[in-house]
Structures are given as structure tokens and as C-alpha cells.
Design an enzyme around this catalytic site. Structure first.
Site, PDB file in Angstrom:
ATOM      1  N   SER A 120       0.822  -1.207   0.000  1.00  0.00           N
ATOM      2  CA  SER A 120       0.000   0.000   0.000  1.00  0.00           C
ATOM      3  C   SER A 120       0.853   1.253   0.000  1.00  0.00           C
ATOM      4  O   SER A 120       1.969   1.264   0.549  1.00  0.00           O
ATOM      5  CB  SER A 120      -0.894   0.012   1.238  1.00  0.00           C
ATOM      6  OG  SER A 120      -1.537   1.261   1.399  1.00  0.00           O
ATOM      7  N   TYR A 145      -2.422   0.552   9.891  1.00  0.00           N
ATOM      8  CA  TYR A 145      -2.598  -0.153   8.614  1.00  0.00           C
ATOM      9  C   TYR A 145      -1.327  -0.067   7.773  1.00  0.00           C
ATOM     10  O   TYR A 145      -0.804  -1.080   7.287  1.00  0.00           O
ATOM     11  CB  TYR A 145      -3.781   0.429   7.856  1.00  0.00           C
ATOM     12  CG  TYR A 145      -3.838  -0.012   6.413  1.00  0.00           C
ATOM     13  CD1 TYR A 145      -4.093  -1.350   6.087  1.00  0.00           C
ATOM     14  CD2 TYR A 145      -3.622   0.897   5.375  1.00  0.00           C
ATOM     15  CE1 TYR A 145      -4.129  -1.760   4.754  1.00  0.00           C
ATOM     16  CE2 TYR A 145      -3.658   0.483   4.051  1.00  0.00           C
ATOM     17  CZ  TYR A 145      -3.908  -0.833   3.750  1.00  0.00           C
ATOM     18  OH  TYR A 145      -3.938  -1.248   2.448  1.00  0.00           O
ATOM     19  N   LYS A 149       1.575  -3.060   6.519  1.00  0.00           N
ATOM     20  CA  LYS A 149       1.974  -3.320   5.137  1.00  0.00           C
ATOM     21  C   LYS A 149       3.487  -3.205   4.967  1.00  0.00           C
ATOM     22  O   LYS A 149       4.112  -4.020   4.271  1.00  0.00           O
ATOM     23  CB  LYS A 149       1.247  -2.361   4.195  1.00  0.00           C
ATOM     24  CG  LYS A 149      -0.232  -2.663   4.039  1.00  0.00           C
ATOM     25  CD  LYS A 149      -0.484  -4.027   3.426  1.00  0.00           C
ATOM     26  CE  LYS A 149      -1.943  -4.279   3.114  1.00  0.00           C
ATOM     27  NZ  LYS A 149      -2.176  -5.598   2.486  1.00  0.00           N
ATOM     28  N   PHE A 173      -2.311   2.885  -4.613  1.00  0.00           N
ATOM     29  CA  PHE A 173      -2.827   4.082  -3.975  1.00  0.00           C
ATOM     30  C   PHE A 173      -4.337   3.912  -3.790  1.00  0.00           C
ATOM     31  O   PHE A 173      -4.767   2.987  -3.119  1.00  0.00           O
ATOM     32  CB  PHE A 173      -2.377   5.298  -4.796  1.00  0.00           C
ATOM     33  CG  PHE A 173      -0.877   5.479  -4.713  1.00  0.00           C
ATOM     34  CD1 PHE A 173      -0.335   6.480  -3.942  1.00  0.00           C
ATOM     35  CD2 PHE A 173      -0.002   4.605  -5.353  1.00  0.00           C
ATOM     36  CE1 PHE A 173       1.046   6.640  -3.823  1.00  0.00           C
ATOM     37  CE2 PHE A 173       1.371   4.744  -5.245  1.00  0.00           C
ATOM     38  CZ  PHE A 173       1.898   5.765  -4.473  1.00  0.00           C
ATOM     39  N   LEU A 191     -13.741   5.101  -1.272  1.00  0.00           N
ATOM     40  CA  LEU A 191     -14.388   6.399  -1.409  1.00  0.00           C
ATOM     41  C   LEU A 191     -15.648   6.375  -2.276  1.00  0.00           C
ATOM     42  O   LEU A 191     -16.718   6.828  -1.836  1.00  0.00           O
ATOM     43  CB  LEU A 191     -13.397   7.424  -1.989  1.00  0.00           C
ATOM     44  CG  LEU A 191     -13.990   8.808  -2.296  1.00  0.00           C
ATOM     45  CD1 LEU A 191     -14.526   9.472  -1.039  1.00  0.00           C
ATOM     46  CD2 LEU A 191     -12.962   9.691  -2.988  1.00  0.00           C
TER      47      LEU A 191
END
Length: 337
Positions: A120, A145, A149, A173, A191
């Protein structure tokens, strides 16, 4: 080639399963079905399992050898930034524990020695440059988070020499959009689905923070179409076949930034809905600006993004409308708040 995909019933995982089938590969999926559905994997063999659970590494080793697996693509993880801030220990247990079990299974397997890791851009934290290369220093993730990663990359790298595992991490991303409409994002975590879910309920879409140091005050991200991302995973598998590999971490992005406000405006254009968004306070753990430099993957793998933001929003809306549970009647829609 036989590829095992952890989290293959989820949003990105199912698109990669589809791309693998299109490429003529055999696919095996491991998924706990916490977000995905077994109907999304096009007849692939499914093993229902929580890879973060005790003993999952040994069970995974059995599956890898029983299915004669050549490579693993590892998606299965928790991925909500805000939730990771609220539940850090759980995120460490889920994501680092899951990676530990994947590597344990591969270390015990007789054949499976290629790993593509779903990393990520959250590994970068708040980088000191606007467009981020893979070797930016320092890498200081600002939420649990992102920490899980980055640590997952370190774990895989440490296992390369000891267990002969060929590894590369894809740092992407903001993934969005949809390929086949039946592979619509099944969770309201990203989103665009979050915006559409609010609209379905007749509520105002929410923007979290409009006071960031960006041109319009909202967070700026590098949005990548999920079908482009799936193609990048196929390219990564081919890359791992090379004996000479200069890098093991790659940004997957467009190199262009789009703000949350711009996504909202594009959604107004595509849907035709006359909504008004609401601005709320910032979410914990959100960096203001995060765009990836894709030069390395462009050069080393020959991969390039094909889709733009308009394609992303339009494909997400098409998939949303194709789902009877999500469909919005544009003609009768009214904003309730």
C-alpha cells in the site's frame, strides 16, 4: 501455472482472479468470506479459511502442495485506515499474523516460491515529496494499517534468501472503478462506494476535511482503476519468472493526483444527481497528499495505466446501477438531508 489468491473473493482479488482466468491460468482461492462472495471467482477452487488464525500456515502449506501451486498473490487483510487507528492491536494480529502464515506455508511448501504481496501507499506516511518514488526516505507510515503493510514487506524480504521465495510488493494508492459489473466492490469501504451508498440512502455524501494543504483543501490521491491494477499483478507474476530482478517494490499508479472534491464533482456529472455534499472533520491517519511515481513499473514490467478518473467513476456508477440492491432511480431521487 497455478496461482493461489488469498482474499480472492473480495473487490481487488476477484478482479485479479478474472484476469488470471483470462490469461489461461488455474486459480485457487483462500478467503474467509468476511467481505467477498464465492460466486465472484468464476469456478475456482475455494478454501474457506482465516489466514490469520493459529495453524493457518501449516494448513496453507498442505493446500499449496495439494493444488501444485506455483505462485501466491496475497490480498487477504484488513484495510481501513481509521479502523486501524481505533483497533491497532487487532490490525497487527490480522495483517502481520496473516502474512506470517502465508510465508510459513510457502516456506514449508515443496514448490510454491513466488509471492506477489498487496502492499500500500500507506507505507509512505507523509512523504517529503509530492510525487513519491519507491525509495523515498524516510518511510514512516502514520497509521497501523500502513505499518502492517511495510512490516509485511520486511517479512517477505527476510524470507527470500532463507527459503528461496521470490517476492515483489505492489504499493498501490486509491483503487476504484469496476471491470465486469458483477465484480462491483462488495464492501462500502472505499471512497466511491461510500459516496454512492450515501446517495442510495438519500443522504449527502461526506467529505472528511477541507482544510488540508492542497489546492481545494481536500485530500489528493492517485486513483487507479481496478482493472489496471489486476493487469499489474499479471505483469508482476511474469516479472518474478526473471532470474535478474533489480527491485522488489513497485508503485502502481498513474502519477497524477485527484482530490476528493474532484471525485465528488465527477460523480455529480456522471450520475446526474443534484446532490450537495457535506464536509466533516478530518479522519485520523489521513495524509493530505499521496501520489505515486510509476516510472519503475513502467520501465521494468512494461505496465502502464490505461484508464483515467472519468473511466473510473463511470465504471463504478455502471456497476452500482447494475446491482438491484444498489440501483438508484435518478428521476425520483431526492436528497433527504
Amino acid at each position: 501455472m497455478t496461482v493461489l489468491v488469498t482474499g480472492g473473493c473480495g473487490y481487488i482479488g476477484a478482479h485479479v482472479v478474472h484476469a488470471l482466468h483470462q490469461a489461461g491460468e488455474k486459480v485457487v482461492v483462500v478467503d474467509d468470506l468476511s467481505y467477498g462472495k464465492p460466486t465472484r471467482i468464476e469456478g475456482s477452487r475455494l478454501y474457506g479459511m482465516d489466514i490469520s488464525a493459529p495453524g493457518a500456515g501449516e494448513r496453507l502449506a498442505e493446500i499449496l502442495d495439494a493444488e501444485d501451486v506455483d505462485a501466491v498473490i496475497h490480498f487477504a487483510a484488513r484495510k481501513q485506515v481509521g479502523e486501524s487507528v481505533e483497533k491497532p492491536l487487532w490490525y497487527y494480529q490480522q495483517n502481520i499474523g496473516g502474512m506470517l502464515n502465508v510465508l510459513t506455508g510457502m516456506s514449508k511448501s515443496k514448490k510454491t516460491k513466488k509471492l506477489v504481496f498487496s502492499s500500500s501507499a500507506a507505507t509512505y506516511g507523509v512523504p517529503p515529496v509530492d510525487v513519491v518514488p519507491e525509495d523515498v526516505v524516510p518511510m514512516l507510515p502514520i497509521n497501523p494499517y500502513g505499518q502492517t503493510k511495510l512490516f509485511g514487506e520486511w517479512m517477505a524480504r527476510a524470507c527470500e534468501g532463507r527459503y528461496g521465495i521470490r517476492f515483489c510488493a505492489l504499493r498501490y494508492f486509491n483503487v476504484a472503478g469496476c471491470g465486469p459489473v458483477e465484480l462491483e466492490d462488495p464492501a462500502i469501504l472505499n471512497l466511491i462506494p461510500m459516496l454512492l451508498d450515501r446517495l442510495k440512502k438519500g443522504k449527502a455524501p461526506l467529505i472528511f476535511g477541507d482544510d488540508y494543504p492542497t489546492p481545494d483543501g481536500t485530500c489528493v490521491r492517485d486513483y487507479i482503476h481496478v482493472s489496471d491494477l489486476a493487469d499489474a499483478h499479471i505483469a508482476a507474476l511474469k516479472y518474478l519468472d526473471r532470474d535478474e530482478r533489480k527491485y522488489d517494490a513497485f508503485n502502481v499508479g498513474t502519477g497524477e493526483g485527484t482530490s476528493v472534491r474532484q471525485i465528488v464533482d465527477e460523480l455529480k456529472k456522471v450520475t446526474g444527481l443534484p446532490f450537495q455534499e457535506h464536509v466533516q472533520g478530518r479522519r485520523a491517519g489521513d495524509p493530505p497528499h499521496l501520489i505515486g511515481d510509476p516510472t519503475r513499473i513502467n520501465t521494468e514490467m512494461g505496465w502502464h495505466a490505461k484508464y483515467n478518473v472519468e473511466d473510473i467513476v463511470e465504471s463504478a456508477w455502471k456497476a452500482w446501477q447494475a446491482n438491484p440492491e444498489h440501483h438508484i432511480d435518478v428521476e425520483s431521487w431526492k436528497q433527504a438531508d
